[in-house]
Design a protein around this motif. Structure first.
Motif, PDB file in Angstrom:
ATOM      1  N   LEU A   1      11.613  21.714  22.314  1.00  0.00           N
ATOM      2  CA  LEU A   1      11.483  22.779  21.327  1.00  0.00           C
ATOM      3  C   LEU A   1      10.983  24.073  21.977  1.00  0.00           C
ATOM      4  CD1 LEU A   1      10.097  20.829  18.248  1.00  0.00           C
ATOM      5  CD2 LEU A   1      12.329  21.954  18.429  1.00  0.00           C
TER       6      LEU A   1
ATOM      7  N   ALA B   1      15.222  15.229  16.596  1.00  0.00           N
ATOM      8  CA  ALA B   1      14.647  16.386  15.915  1.00  0.00           C
ATOM      9  C   ALA B   1      15.806  17.323  15.598  1.00  0.00           C
ATOM     10  CB  ALA B   1      13.620  17.086  16.796  1.00  0.00           C
TER      11      ALA B   1
ATOM     12  N   VAL C   1      12.269  23.624  12.348  1.00  0.00           N
ATOM     13  CA  VAL C   1      12.432  22.193  12.583  1.00  0.00           C
ATOM     14  C   VAL C   1      12.654  21.573  11.208  1.00  0.00           C
ATOM     15  CG1 VAL C   1      11.422  20.090  13.521  1.00  0.00           C
ATOM     16  CG2 VAL C   1      10.946  22.309  14.611  1.00  0.00           C
TER      17      VAL C   1
ATOM     18  N   LEU D   1       7.576  28.391  15.884  1.00  0.00           N
ATOM     19  CA  LEU D   1       8.145  27.173  15.305  1.00  0.00           C
ATOM     20  C   LEU D   1       7.697  27.088  13.860  1.00  0.00           C
ATOM     21  CD1 LEU D   1       7.541  24.264  17.854  1.00  0.00           C
ATOM     22  CD2 LEU D   1       9.732  25.197  17.140  1.00  0.00           C
TER      23      LEU D   1
ATOM     24  N   TYR E   1      17.009  20.908  14.312  1.00  0.00           N
ATOM     25  CA  TYR E   1      16.436  22.248  14.208  1.00  0.00           C
ATOM     26  C   TYR E   1      17.545  23.276  14.057  1.00  0.00           C
ATOM     27  CZ  TYR E   1      18.044  23.310  18.911  1.00  0.00           C
ATOM     28  OH  TYR E   1      18.847  23.540  20.000  1.00  0.00           O
TER      29      TYR E   1
ATOM     30  N   PHE F   1       7.838  24.228  10.894  1.00  0.00           N
ATOM     31  CA  PHE F   1       8.193  22.861  10.521  1.00  0.00           C
ATOM     32  C   PHE F   1       8.352  22.801   9.004  1.00  0.00           C
ATOM     33  CE2 PHE F   1       6.188  22.376  14.606  1.00  0.00           C
ATOM     34  CZ  PHE F   1       6.890  21.333  15.201  1.00  0.00           C
TER      35      PHE F   1
ATOM     36  N   VAL G   1      12.497  15.351  11.677  1.00  0.00           N
ATOM     37  CA  VAL G   1      12.185  14.588  12.890  1.00  0.00           C
ATOM     38  C   VAL G   1      12.123  13.120  12.463  1.00  0.00           C
ATOM     39  CG1 VAL G   1      10.521  14.238  14.758  1.00  0.00           C
ATOM     40  CG2 VAL G   1      10.822  16.526  13.783  1.00  0.00           C
TER      41      VAL G   1
ATOM     42  N   SER H   1       8.226  17.305   8.518  1.00  0.00           N
ATOM     43  CA  SER H   1       8.688  17.180   9.906  1.00  0.00           C
ATOM     44  C   SER H   1       7.538  17.197  10.926  1.00  0.00           C
ATOM     45  CB  SER H   1       9.747  18.231  10.241  1.00  0.00           C
ATOM     46  OG  SER H   1       9.257  19.527  10.035  1.00  0.00           O
TER      47      SER H   1
END
Length: 109
Positions: free
Chosen positions: A33, A69, A81, A8, A71, A10, A84, A14
């Motif tokens: 996620l 969120a 991501v 992931l 993505y 971000f 959010v 986020s």
């Protein structure tokens, strides 16, 4: 053989925005996620073509309200991501969409 877990990433604020949400919402978005990281689809999501090709919005609702969120997972190296936030109105706010669009462009979308 287990599917590979995509990392992931971000973008912008986020991760901090997610950390500021109620624990139940953080957990729900985190689970969704992880499903995406494993190559699956979240239980409640919709395409966000206005943000960019391959962008999706995870939708979570609890007693504190509606949370989202945004993505993108179409790039091979990670699940990005983009944004959010807590949704305050029926329609996603223009500022939220524009922020997600700017962050999408950062990853070459």
């Amino acid at each position: 053989m287990k599917p590979a877990l995509k990392p992931l990433k971000f973008l912008g604020t986020s991760l901090d925005d997610l950390k500021a949400m109620p624990a139940s919402v953080r957990h729900a978005i985190g689970v969704e996620l992880m499903v995406v990281q494993l190559g699956g689809e979240p239980s409640d999501f919709k395409p966000m073509m206005i943000v960019g090709s391959g962008a999706y919005e995870i939708r979570v609702r609890d007693e504190a309200g509606a949370f989202r969120a945004i993505y993108v997972a179409k790039f091979g190296d990670a699940v990005y991501v983009l944004h959010v936030f807590q949704k305050k109105t029926q329609k996603t706010a223009k500022l939220d969409i524009e922020l997600a669009q700017r962050r999408y462009r950062l990853i070459g979308g």
